[in-house]
Design a protein around this motif. Structure first.
Motif, PDB file in Angstrom:
ATOM      1  N   THR A   1       0.853  -1.183   0.000  1.00  0.00           N
ATOM      2  CA  THR A   1       0.000   0.000   0.000  1.00  0.00           C
ATOM      3  C   THR A   1       0.892   1.238   0.000  1.00  0.00           C
ATOM      4  OG1 THR A   1      -0.085   0.196   2.403  1.00  0.00           O
ATOM      5  CG2 THR A   1      -1.711  -1.259   1.368  1.00  0.00           C
ATOM      6  N   ARG A   2       0.304   2.387  -0.223  1.00  0.00           N
ATOM      7  CA  ARG A   2       1.100   3.622  -0.257  1.00  0.00           C
ATOM      8  C   ARG A   2       1.830   3.860   1.057  1.00  0.00           C
ATOM      9  NH1 ARG A   2       1.057   7.261  -4.248  1.00  0.00           N
ATOM     10  NH2 ARG A   2      -0.358   6.916  -5.985  1.00  0.00           N
ATOM     11  N   SER A   3       1.204   3.517   2.144  1.00  0.00           N
ATOM     12  CA  SER A   3       1.837   3.751   3.445  1.00  0.00           C
ATOM     13  C   SER A   3       3.049   2.848   3.671  1.00  0.00           C
ATOM     14  CB  SER A   3       0.825   3.560   4.575  1.00  0.00           C
ATOM     15  OG  SER A   3       0.354   2.219   4.604  1.00  0.00           O
ATOM     16  N   ASP A   4       3.152   1.768   2.886  1.00  0.00           N
ATOM     17  CA  ASP A   4       4.285   0.849   3.013  1.00  0.00           C
ATOM     18  C   ASP A   4       5.525   1.329   2.261  1.00  0.00           C
ATOM     19  OD1 ASP A   4       2.845  -1.188   4.458  1.00  0.00           O
ATOM     20  OD2 ASP A   4       1.945  -1.809   2.557  1.00  0.00           O
ATOM     21  N   ILE A   5       5.363   2.302   1.377  1.00  0.00           N
ATOM     22  CA  ILE A   5       6.451   2.667   0.465  1.00  0.00           C
ATOM     23  C   ILE A   5       7.742   3.045   1.189  1.00  0.00           C
ATOM     24  CG2 ILE A   5       7.181   4.328  -1.301  1.00  0.00           C
ATOM     25  CD1 ILE A   5       4.329   4.258  -2.395  1.00  0.00           C
ATOM     26  N   PRO A   6       7.722   3.888   2.234  1.00  0.00           N
ATOM     27  CA  PRO A   6       8.992   4.231   2.892  1.00  0.00           C
ATOM     28  C   PRO A   6       9.735   3.022   3.453  1.00  0.00           C
ATOM     29  CG  PRO A   6       7.287   5.793   3.508  1.00  0.00           C
ATOM     30  CD  PRO A   6       6.588   4.684   2.778  1.00  0.00           C
ATOM     31  N   ALA A   7       9.030   2.143   4.175  1.00  0.00           N
ATOM     32  CA  ALA A   7       9.680   0.981   4.775  1.00  0.00           C
ATOM     33  C   ALA A   7      10.184   0.014   3.712  1.00  0.00           C
ATOM     34  CB  ALA A   7       8.725   0.274   5.729  1.00  0.00           C
ATOM     35  N   LEU A   8       9.384  -0.224   2.686  1.00  0.00           N
ATOM     36  CA  LEU A   8       9.795  -1.145   1.629  1.00  0.00           C
ATOM     37  C   LEU A   8      10.975  -0.581   0.845  1.00  0.00           C
ATOM     38  CD1 LEU A   8       9.521  -3.674  -0.050  1.00  0.00           C
ATOM     39  CD2 LEU A   8       7.683  -2.568  -1.345  1.00  0.00           C
ATOM     40  N   SER A   9      10.957   0.713   0.588  1.00  0.00           N
ATOM     41  CA  SER A   9      12.060   1.345  -0.146  1.00  0.00           C
ATOM     42  C   SER A   9      13.371   1.218   0.614  1.00  0.00           C
ATOM     43  CB  SER A   9      11.743   2.818  -0.412  1.00  0.00           C
ATOM     44  OG  SER A   9      10.584   2.953  -1.200  1.00  0.00           O
ATOM     45  N   ARG A  10      13.310   1.372   1.927  1.00  0.00           N
ATOM     46  CA  ARG A  10      14.529   1.223   2.732  1.00  0.00           C
ATOM     47  C   ARG A  10      15.029  -0.219   2.717  1.00  0.00           C
ATOM     48  NH1 ARG A  10      11.616   4.815   6.116  1.00  0.00           N
ATOM     49  NH2 ARG A  10      10.892   3.077   7.428  1.00  0.00           N
TER      50      ARG A  10
ATOM     51  N   GLY B   1      -0.574  -3.550  -9.643  1.00  0.00           N
ATOM     52  CA  GLY B   1      -1.083  -4.579  -8.742  1.00  0.00           C
ATOM     53  C   GLY B   1      -0.132  -5.732  -8.502  1.00  0.00           C
ATOM     54  N   GLY B   2       1.136  -5.568  -8.876  1.00  0.00           N
ATOM     55  CA  GLY B   2       2.089  -6.652  -8.702  1.00  0.00           C
ATOM     56  C   GLY B   2       3.126  -6.412  -7.628  1.00  0.00           C
ATOM     57  N   ALA B   3       2.966  -5.355  -6.858  1.00  0.00           N
ATOM     58  CA  ALA B   3       3.934  -5.048  -5.802  1.00  0.00           C
ATOM     59  C   ALA B   3       3.523  -5.761  -4.515  1.00  0.00           C
ATOM     60  CB  ALA B   3       4.008  -3.541  -5.571  1.00  0.00           C
ATOM     61  N   GLU B   4       4.428  -6.596  -3.998  1.00  0.00           N
ATOM     62  CA  GLU B   4       4.163  -7.333  -2.771  1.00  0.00           C
ATOM     63  C   GLU B   4       5.337  -7.170  -1.819  1.00  0.00           C
ATOM     64  OE1 GLU B   4       1.267 -10.972  -4.050  1.00  0.00           O
ATOM     65  OE2 GLU B   4       3.399 -11.331  -4.296  1.00  0.00           O
ATOM     66  N   LEU B   5       5.042  -7.255  -0.535  1.00  0.00           N
ATOM     67  CA  LEU B   5       6.102  -7.168   0.460  1.00  0.00           C
ATOM     68  C   LEU B   5       6.040  -8.371   1.392  1.00  0.00           C
ATOM     69  CD1 LEU B   5       4.699  -6.318   3.380  1.00  0.00           C
ATOM     70  CD2 LEU B   5       4.694  -4.055   2.366  1.00  0.00           C
ATOM     71  N   ALA B   6       7.150  -8.587   2.075  1.00  0.00           N
ATOM     72  CA  ALA B   6       7.228  -9.661   3.064  1.00  0.00           C
ATOM     73  C   ALA B   6       7.461  -9.040   4.426  1.00  0.00           C
ATOM     74  CB  ALA B   6       8.362 -10.618   2.724  1.00  0.00           C
ATOM     75  N   GLU B   7       6.705  -9.521   5.394  1.00  0.00           N
ATOM     76  CA  GLU B   7       6.822  -9.046   6.771  1.00  0.00           C
ATOM     77  C   GLU B   7       7.237 -10.190   7.690  1.00  0.00           C
ATOM     78  OE1 GLU B   7       3.537  -5.550   7.515  1.00  0.00           O
ATOM     79  OE2 GLU B   7       2.849  -7.615   7.530  1.00  0.00           O
ATOM     80  N   SER B   8       8.005  -9.846   8.715  1.00  0.00           N
ATOM     81  CA  SER B   8       8.296 -10.821   9.758  1.00  0.00           C
ATOM     82  C   SER B   8       7.062 -10.981  10.642  1.00  0.00           C
ATOM     83  CB  SER B   8       9.482 -10.348  10.593  1.00  0.00           C
ATOM     84  OG  SER B   8       9.118  -9.208  11.364  1.00  0.00           O
ATOM     85  N   ASP B   9       7.102 -11.940  11.563  1.00  0.00           N
ATOM     86  CA  ASP B   9       5.959 -12.125  12.452  1.00  0.00           C
ATOM     87  C   ASP B   9       5.806 -10.960  13.424  1.00  0.00           C
ATOM     88  OD1 ASP B   9       8.247 -12.708  13.815  1.00  0.00           O
ATOM     89  OD2 ASP B   9       7.633 -14.688  14.495  1.00  0.00           O
ATOM     90  N   ALA B  10       6.838 -10.096  13.475  1.00  0.00           N
ATOM     91  CA  ALA B  10       6.750  -8.892  14.303  1.00  0.00           C
ATOM     92  C   ALA B  10       6.201  -7.703  13.524  1.00  0.00           C
ATOM     93  CB  ALA B  10       8.125  -8.544  14.874  1.00  0.00           C
ATOM     94  N   GLY B  11       5.830  -7.941  12.256  1.00  0.00           N
ATOM     95  CA  GLY B  11       5.268  -6.872  11.439  1.00  0.00           C
ATOM     96  C   GLY B  11       6.291  -5.957  10.800  1.00  0.00           C
ATOM     97  N   VAL B  12       7.558  -6.384  10.761  1.00  0.00           N
ATOM     98  CA  VAL B  12       8.628  -5.578  10.161  1.00  0.00           C
ATOM     99  C   VAL B  12       8.757  -5.928   8.687  1.00  0.00           C
ATOM    100  CG1 VAL B  12      11.093  -5.047  10.215  1.00  0.00           C
ATOM    101  CG2 VAL B  12       9.852  -5.450  12.347  1.00  0.00           C
ATOM    102  N   VAL B  13       8.772  -4.912   7.820  1.00  0.00           N
ATOM    103  CA  VAL B  13       8.955  -5.123   6.386  1.00  0.00           C
ATOM    104  C   VAL B  13      10.418  -5.487   6.133  1.00  0.00           C
ATOM    105  CG1 VAL B  13       8.851  -4.087   4.094  1.00  0.00           C
ATOM    106  CG2 VAL B  13       7.101  -3.531   5.794  1.00  0.00           C
TER     107      VAL B  13
END
Length: 202
Positions: free
Chosen positions: A9-18, A60-72
């Motif tokens: 989502t848009r709100s994920d962009i900063p964390a995913l970019s890092r 619609g093809g951008a996906e991220l992976a999170e740890s069980d602690a919710g960290v991207v």
């Protein structure tokens, strides 16, 4: 450790970019485009943010992976069939962010883009433009989960997939998922080589 793969989502962009900036800090192509190691992490994060915001998110093809602690800890940026090339509008909208990210290296970035576009397959396919995990995510199965998430859809849709590996050492990893080397893309003016890899649906 749990692995969660979900759409970006848009709100994920900063964390995913890092996370992607950290993953690609030693990438041969990124080092060629951004040779200043001290400035590379921040510039890469800006570049990935521009790509996600103005191109990959809409497909619609951008996906991220999170740890069980919710960290991207990683992500995969896929483009659907027929939409791998950035549109004139998204190119125009993203230009200021790319200029800020690349600075005087804009010309080198354009050369890399043109070299890859010139050998890109014409047959419809899902294009894996980027996949990577941060140091915290390496070895945790996040890359495998990200690949399987989209490849299972490719198989269900009977659609091929395509990527370029910028590291020869990564070729065996992608081969385990069914990709095969089909050619090489050489960046001009002494730049690095990328290996084109194609996967037929299973």
């Amino acid at each position: 450790m749990g692995v969660v793969v979900r759409p970006v989502t848009r709100s994920d962009i900063p964390a995913l970019s890092r996370a992607l900036a950290e993953a690609f800090d030693d990438d041969p192509v990124m080092c060629w485009i951004l040779p200043d190691a001290a400035k590379r992490p921040a510039r890469l994060a800006r570049m990935f943010a521009a790509e996600i915001r103005y191109h990959h998110l809409a497909g619609g093809g951008a996906e991220l992976a999170e740890s069980d602690a919710g960290v991207v800890v990683g992500g995969a940026l896929w483009d659907p069939p027929g939409r791998w090339k950035q549109s004139p509008l998204s190119s125009y909208l993203s230009l200021p962010m790319f200029a800020f990210a690349l600075g005087r290296q804009m010309r080198v970035g354009a050369e890399v883009e043109q070299a890859l576009e010139s050998v890109h397959p014409t047959e419809p396919h899902w294009y894996l433009a980027t996949i990577g995990t941060s140091a915290a995510g390496r070895g945790g199965g996040y890359g495998k989960a990200l690949l399987n998430s989209r490849l299972s859809r490719c198989d269900a849709e009977r659609t091929p997939a395509y990527l370029e590996s910028s590291k020869e050492a990564n070729i065996p990893y992608y081969e385990r998922f069914g990709f095969e080397v089909t050619g090489e893309a050489v960046i001009p003016n002494g730049g690095p080589t990328l290996w084109q890899m194609w996967r037929n649906p299973r």
